[in-house]
Design an enzyme around this catalytic site. Sequence first.
Site, PDB file in Angstrom:
ATOM      1  N   LYS A   1       9.092  -2.040   3.793  1.00  0.00           N
ATOM      2  CA  LYS A   1       8.887  -0.766   3.808  1.00  0.00           C
ATOM      3  C   LYS A   1       7.567  -0.319   4.819  1.00  0.00           C
ATOM      4  O   LYS A   1       6.667  -0.264   4.430  1.00  0.00           O
ATOM      5  CB  LYS A   1       8.673  -0.136   2.394  1.00  0.00           C
ATOM      6  CG  LYS A   1       9.140   1.292   2.239  1.00  0.00           C
ATOM      7  CD  LYS A   1       8.577   2.423   3.184  1.00  0.00           C
ATOM      8  CE  LYS A   1       7.183   2.824   2.759  1.00  0.00           C
ATOM      9  NZ  LYS A   1       6.515   3.815   3.501  1.00  0.00           N
TER      10      LYS A   1
ATOM     11  N   GLY B   1      -3.135  -1.267   2.210  1.00  0.00           N
ATOM     12  CA  GLY B   1      -3.362   0.079   2.251  1.00  0.00           C
ATOM     13  C   GLY B   1      -4.440   0.467   1.449  1.00  0.00           C
ATOM     14  O   GLY B   1      -5.498  -0.235   1.195  1.00  0.00           O
ATOM     15  N   SER B   2      -4.495   1.704   0.623  1.00  0.00           N
ATOM     16  CA  SER B   2      -5.766   2.343   0.096  1.00  0.00           C
ATOM     17  C   SER B   2      -5.808   1.532  -1.227  1.00  0.00           C
ATOM     18  O   SER B   2      -4.683   1.192  -1.875  1.00  0.00           O
ATOM     19  CB  SER B   2      -5.375   3.607  -0.106  1.00  0.00           C
ATOM     20  OG  SER B   2      -4.494   4.182  -1.087  1.00  0.00           O
ATOM     21  N   THR B   3      -6.986   1.266  -1.570  1.00  0.00           N
ATOM     22  CA  THR B   3      -7.186   0.945  -3.057  1.00  0.00           C
ATOM     23  C   THR B   3      -6.528   1.961  -4.251  1.00  0.00           C
ATOM     24  O   THR B   3      -6.127   1.155  -5.158  1.00  0.00           O
ATOM     25  CB  THR B   3      -8.973   0.905  -3.161  1.00  0.00           C
ATOM     26  OG1 THR B   3      -9.373  -0.097  -2.425  1.00  0.00           O
ATOM     27  CG2 THR B   3      -9.217   0.443  -4.830  1.00  0.00           C
TER      28      THR B   3
ATOM     29  N   GLY C   1      -3.088   0.812  -4.355  1.00  0.00           N
ATOM     30  CA  GLY C   1      -3.207  -0.598  -4.923  1.00  0.00           C
ATOM     31  C   GLY C   1      -3.097  -0.660  -6.295  1.00  0.00           C
ATOM     32  O   GLY C   1      -2.461  -1.329  -7.009  1.00  0.00           O
TER      33      GLY C   1
ATOM     34  N   GLU D   1      -3.862  -6.221  -0.259  1.00  0.00           N
ATOM     35  CA  GLU D   1      -4.958  -6.159   0.872  1.00  0.00           C
ATOM     36  C   GLU D   1      -5.493  -4.645   0.912  1.00  0.00           C
ATOM     37  O   GLU D   1      -4.770  -3.719   1.569  1.00  0.00           O
ATOM     38  CB  GLU D   1      -4.720  -6.394   2.127  1.00  0.00           C
ATOM     39  CG  GLU D   1      -5.938  -7.029   3.165  1.00  0.00           C
ATOM     40  CD  GLU D   1      -6.317  -5.743   3.973  1.00  0.00           C
ATOM     41  OE1 GLU D   1      -7.449  -5.143   3.450  1.00  0.00           O
ATOM     42  OE2 GLU D   1      -5.848  -5.492   4.918  1.00  0.00           O
TER      43      GLU D   1
ATOM     44  N   CYS E   1      -9.567  -1.689   8.446  1.00  0.00           N
ATOM     45  CA  CYS E   1      -9.877  -1.596   7.181  1.00  0.00           C
ATOM     46  C   CYS E   1     -11.558  -2.447   7.032  1.00  0.00           C
ATOM     47  O   CYS E   1     -12.263  -2.338   6.197  1.00  0.00           O
ATOM     48  CB  CYS E   1      -9.178  -2.724   6.240  1.00  0.00           C
ATOM     49  SG  CYS E   1      -8.540  -4.174   6.991  1.00  0.00           S
TER      50      CYS E   1
ATOM     51  N   GLU F   1     -14.592   5.156   1.563  1.00  0.00           N
ATOM     52  CA  GLU F   1     -13.752   4.686   2.775  1.00  0.00           C
ATOM     53  C   GLU F   1     -13.333   5.931   3.491  1.00  0.00           C
ATOM     54  O   GLU F   1     -12.472   6.639   2.939  1.00  0.00           O
ATOM     55  CB  GLU F   1     -12.726   3.692   2.656  1.00  0.00           C
ATOM     56  CG  GLU F   1     -12.313   3.332   3.646  1.00  0.00           C
ATOM     57  CD  GLU F   1     -11.076   2.058   3.627  1.00  0.00           C
ATOM     58  OE1 GLU F   1     -11.079   1.102   4.299  1.00  0.00           O
ATOM     59  OE2 GLU F   1     -10.257   2.420   2.511  1.00  0.00           O
TER      60      GLU F   1
END
Length: 491
Positions: free
Chosen positions: A189, A242-244, A247, A264, A298, A395
Amino acid sequence: MIDLKEQTRLSLARPFQLLIDGRWTDVESGEALDVVNPADGGIIARIPAGGGADIDRAVIAARRAFESGPWPSMIPGERSRMLWRIADLIEARKEEFAELETLDNGKPIMMSTWVDVPASVAALRYWAGWCTKIAGETRAVDLPGEFLAMTLREPVGVVGLITPWNFPLMSAVSKLGPALAAGCTIILKPAEQTSLTALRLGEVILEAGVPPGVVNIVTGLGAVAGAALAEHGDVDKISFTGSTAVGKSLIGAARGNLKRLTLELGGKSPTIILPDADLKRAIPAAANSIFLNSGQICVAGSRLYVARERFDEVMEGLVKAAAKFRLGPGLDPATTMGPLVSDTQRRRVMDHIDSARGEGASIITGGNRVGDQGYFVDPTIICNVTPQMRVAREEIFGPVLVATPVDDPDELAALANDTEYGLSASIWTRDISAAYRLARKIRAGTITINTGSVAGPNLPFGGFKQSGWGRENGADGIESFTELKTVVTAL
């Protein structure tokens, strides 16, 4: 501006579909998403807006391919040859892949041509070599009697790969490579903002002869297709970049069947310049660390800590370095900094800059939207920042550097670690012993000394703290797509 290659124009002109079970198929809902050129905001294509029903079809195909198809039991050398064939086909179409990547993401064409595509080819060839090297061990059994005990590495099963928009092709192959080498079957995806090279990759995968159902590609919104993939009870593992925040949501989604997760996630990485650093090397490296790819990396060195006695000199050099970046459409060969990927991302970056202004920080260069078309923000350096400000803690994922002078070198480790993230760090000094001691104190997954970011498919990559779970690349990366089985036989 350069003209698009004929094959790139043909790629954009065709109707895009989902790849499921070795065939291109229409989306169940009939809905589509606009593909927007971030350089001017124009619509360049439309891609399928996949949903839960499409994910379900893809998972069924991947499960069938895993349970009864030839891929998991294929001899390792044959899987290796197919991965190498995919790499060859991408390399033969490198100009087309580079142009699609630049149109979709906005990054300079020179970067797509000389970094993204070659690195993707190299990664696939690296993982092709791993196909014949996945092995277990024999173990001693400390019990009366005679036993043969061994461990086996077996593919984890059906895996969902959810990739980001900053390095679309590289991210896709960095996950596809080890998953395929391990014998898994896949649902990819890609990020909804940048799906063009993933769809073109699907055509290459079919041309290379990968069996039906082994690689399925479903485009669509992360909140719809991505969420359905993460929650699916017949998916054995999710690998996400992607973003925390997203995640963390995947942790909840994985609870249903306790699927494996590799995450990650975000970073707020420090660059540290000590008093004896070689500034001729450190300054351009610090600038590139935050301004390349428009800061959408990142591991971007978004926090800078400089010994106070060198601070003014470093700032002067960084302002000059920032001024050398030429903003423009990625397809213009003269461009060295393209737009941000979307209007949403541009507004997010500007919100952080405006927040810093409102909290009393000093913008020493940049800090502005550029132009009336596209999603451009100029290289920005912010000083007089307190640790509590948003720009110092969150971030941003844009070309925004927060710079701080440091009086006491003994404070550097604490300053570097004063973040919820722990992805990377960079140290500049001629004193290698001091650099090593500092590196041991910093809680981050990758630390470089006297160089900018260094990455490759053989180097483990991942973060401490809220920068993620697990590691990609190298032996650790491929083992994350396997399960360990113990077999004990009494003799």
